[in-house]
Scaffold this active site. Sequence first.
Site, PDB file in Angstrom:
ATOM      1  CD  GLU A   1      -2.787   1.262   2.219  1.00 59.13           C
ATOM      2  OE1 GLU A   1      -2.631   0.740   3.377  1.00 59.13           O
ATOM      3  OE2 GLU A   1      -3.758   2.239   2.095  1.00 59.13           O
ATOM      4  CG  ASP A   2       1.983   2.565   3.409  1.00 62.75           C
ATOM      5  OD1 ASP A   2       0.791   2.914   2.944  1.00 62.75           O
ATOM      6  OD2 ASP A   2       2.274   2.495   4.508  1.00 62.75           O
TER       7      ASP A   2
END
Length: 480
Positions: A74-75
Site C-alpha cells: 500500500e505504501d
Amino acid sequence: MELDELLAKFREYSQQDTTVLEYAWNYSVEAHLEQKRASGEMYFVHCAAVAEILVGYKMDLETVAAGLMHDVLEDTKIPHETFRKEFGDEIYALVAGVTKIETLKFSSRDEAQAENWRKMILATAKDIRVIVIKLADRLHNMRTLNFLTREKQLEISHETISLYAPLAQRLGIFQLKSQLEDLSFKYLHPDEYQSLLAKVQLRYAMSEKLLEDFKTGLEKHISGTQIPCRVLSRAKNIYSIYRKMLRQEKPFEEIQDALGVRIITDNVINCYALLGTVHSIFKPVAGSFTDYIAVPKMNLYQSLHTSVMAASGEVIEIQIRTEEMHRTSEYGIAAHWRYKMGEKGADRHLDEKLNWLRQWMEWLQDLSSPREFIESFKTDLELDQIFIFTPKGDVKPLPVGATPLDFAYIIHSDIGDTCIGAKVNNKMARLDAPLKSGDLCEIITRRNSAPKKDWLTSVKTAGARSHIRKYLREHGQLED
Ligand code: MN
C-alpha cells in the site's frame, strides 16, 4: 521490539525455519525507510508491533512475515508481481488481502450497514489469516491513536467498534475484541470512559483483597494435591460494563458483577480433581455447576463452571480449564490455526484448497445457536456474493451475475418498477449488464414508467423476478 526478540518468541512455539522472517523484517525496514508515523517514529515500528501481536497469538510463519510487511504494497511503489516473486504466493496473498481491505472506506453510522460491511470484509479477505493481521494492525493503530487529530480519532474509533470488534468476536478472539472495544470507547465517550474506569478500578481494588485471600486459601489446599495449576483473576472489559448499564438502564453502582477466578491446569482429569478440591473447601452454590468440558458450547468453548461461597460470604464464580481450553477461549480461531494447519508441510496443498470452506465452517461454529447457525448457512455460505454501493455509500449484497435492475429492486420495488436507466461508476450502463463487486450504482427512474416483459431475462434475483411478474400479470401482459 528487536528482530532477535521476535525470532525467540516465535521459536517458543514453532519449528518453522525463520530465515523468511529475518528477510521480511529487513525488507520492510528498507521499504518504509522514508516514512514516519504521526508519532514521529520510524514507520517500521508499527510493522514490528503488528508482528509482535501476531506472535503473541502464536500465528504461523507466513502470517507473521505478512504482518511485518502488511503495509508494503500500500505504501510503497513496489510492484505486486515483484513482491509475489520475492515471497511466494502465500505471503503475497496475505499482504494483498490486507491491502485490499485497506481500500474499503466505511463511513455509515447504520448498524445494519455495518453487518453488510463485515460480510464484505470477510468475502474480500478470503483467508481468515488476513482478518487476523488486519485486527492486529487495527489494535496497534488504536493503541497509538493519541497522535492523530480528534476528527480522525472519532472516525477510526467508530469504524473499530462497529466493524472490527465484532469481527474479532465472531472469530472468538475475545481478548482482542475487549481491547478494541475499550480503546474505541475511550475516544468515542472520553468522559464516560474516565469516570467508569475510576469506578471499576475502585471496585476492583476492594475486591482484590477478597480475591487474594480466596486465592491464598485455595492455593494452600491445591499445593497439597501436587496438581500443577495457576489461578487468575478475570480481566475487566470496561465497554461491556457500559453496555450492560445502558441495557439495564442502571447506574454502575447497581450493576451486578460477580467476582471471578480462573484455575488453569494441564489436563482434563486434573480439571475434575480441582473441582473436587474446590467443592471440598468451599460450599458450592446450588445449581451453579455446569460442565462445558463434557458438553462443549457450540463455539467449542470448554470449562467447568461453578460458584462457591467464600469465607467472607461473597459468591465467587470459578472456571476451571486446561491451558489449551484457555487459549481457545482467549484467542479463538487464532489459537486453532497453527494446530489445524499442521506444521508438517505434506498436507498443506490439499489443506489450502479446503481452506476457504473450512474457515467458514469454523466460523459458523462460533455462532451461539443452531438457529443462528442455519441462518448463516443460508446467507453467508453463498460465497458467490458481490457487494454494490449506493450513491450514499451504503452497501448492498447481491448474487454474482446480478444486474442494475436487480439492484433497483433491492432498494425498493417502486424504484425497480419505474427504472429507466442506470449509471455504474458514474457512466451510463445497460440494465442487464452484470455488476462487479465494489461498483457504485445509481438508478434513474421516471414516474409512470413500467416494467417490460424482457426484463424477466435481465434479472438474477428471485425478488426482482417476482415483482416484475406480479406487475405484468396485473396488467394482463403475462398469462400464468
Ligand atoms: Mn498498518
